[in-house]
Design a protein around this motif. Structure first.
Motif: not given
Length: 296
Positions: A29-52
């Protein structure tokens, strides 16, 4: 927006590779798709999951919690899929069937015998009643499948399991027993033994009479009985004549209890059906049985 199962898979790949771009490459998939999936998870759990970081991404404490549970979630889902696959291949449990007299007593036994030779972990509970009550039991989800000679509700899925015709049965020494065929006019002159209202056999006769411009009121009904066997007994003892399925009638005639006389000017052919409930409680066993019967 609630996350999909695939989003957790994306999260695991990003966690292992420590890179959204590498995760995207592995997933196709595209990197944008990965970013979108992670963003949805972070919003759902109300938590930051990764540190850049300059090297990529690292899990936060919250991310580590989700990583451990995500693997368990995916493992549980895969285990469930495997168990369901096995269940589809080797169904088990009980199938409840309601059947009207003719298919229930004369067709189902051989069908169930053949099926249970192959699927030994499935058993059946059968109850015999009239066709109309069979549909009520199916609607109320008391049973999973019904076997009937008349379709009262065509919104259900059905398959044909046999063809039948209704015939006139008369006492062995009755004048009509000497005839090779009878006419409707002959039946109208006789004392008639009726099936109970709701019987598929009776409904076929009602329709056939209507096509000829008659009704059940034109028959000289002397009694109404609730089973094929009771009608056979009453006819054999000389209480009147009746019209019922040729399948049980043939057995009674062969034993000398009565005589069969086809009625040449009434269309009394019918099909016998299996009808499947819309929300079965044991879908794997029901599908197995349905496919087995459909393939015969």
């Amino acid at each position: 927006m609630d996350p999909k199962i695939s989003y957790f898979q994306t999260f695991i790949y990003a966690s292992k590779t420590k890179s959204f771009s590498k995760a995207a490459k592995k997933l196709g998939v595209t990197q944008g798709t990965v970013s979108n999936h992670i963003s949805v998870l972070e919003k759902y759990f109300d938590a930051q999951l990764f540190l850049r970081t300059p090297e990529g991404v690292d899990l936060t404490l919250e991310g580590n919690i989700l990583y451990e549970n995500s693997e368990k979630i995916l493992e549980s889902i895969n285990n469930s899929k495997q168990q369901m696959r096995i269940l589809h291949e080797h169904p088990e449990g009980v199938i409840k069937i309601a059947a009207s007299t003719t298919p229930g007593e004369h067709l189902l036994p051989s069908i169930l015998k053949d099926y249970t030779k192959e699927y030994k972990d499935v058993s059946f509970q059968i109850q015999i009643t009239d066709s109309e009550k069979c549909f009520k039991l199916l609607e109320d989800r008391v049973v999973d499948i019904i076997a009937v000679g008349n379709i009262y509700d065509k919104t259900y899925e059905s398959i044909v399991i046999g063809k039948d015709r209704l015939v006139l049965i008369v006492p062995s020494e009755h004048p009509l027993s000497k005839k090779s065929v009878a006419k409707l006019a002959d039946v109208l002159k006789e004392d008639y033994i009726d099936r109970e209202i709701g019987s598929g056999t009776r409904e076929i006769l009602v329709d056939a009479l209507q096509e000829k411009g008659y009704s059940m009121m034109d028959l000289h009904i002397v009694m109404s009985l609730g089973s094929t066997s009771s009608i056979i007994t009453a006819v054999s003892e000389g209480y009147g004549v009746s019209i019922l399925s040729e399948i049980p009638a043939r057995k009674a005639a062969e034993s000398g209890q009565l005589k069969i006389v086809p009625i040449e000017d009434l269309d009394l052919t019918r099909y016998l059906y299996l009808v499947k409930g819309k929300k079965p409680r044991n879908p794997s066993a029901i599908k197995s049985f349905w496919d087995f019967v459909s393939g015969q």
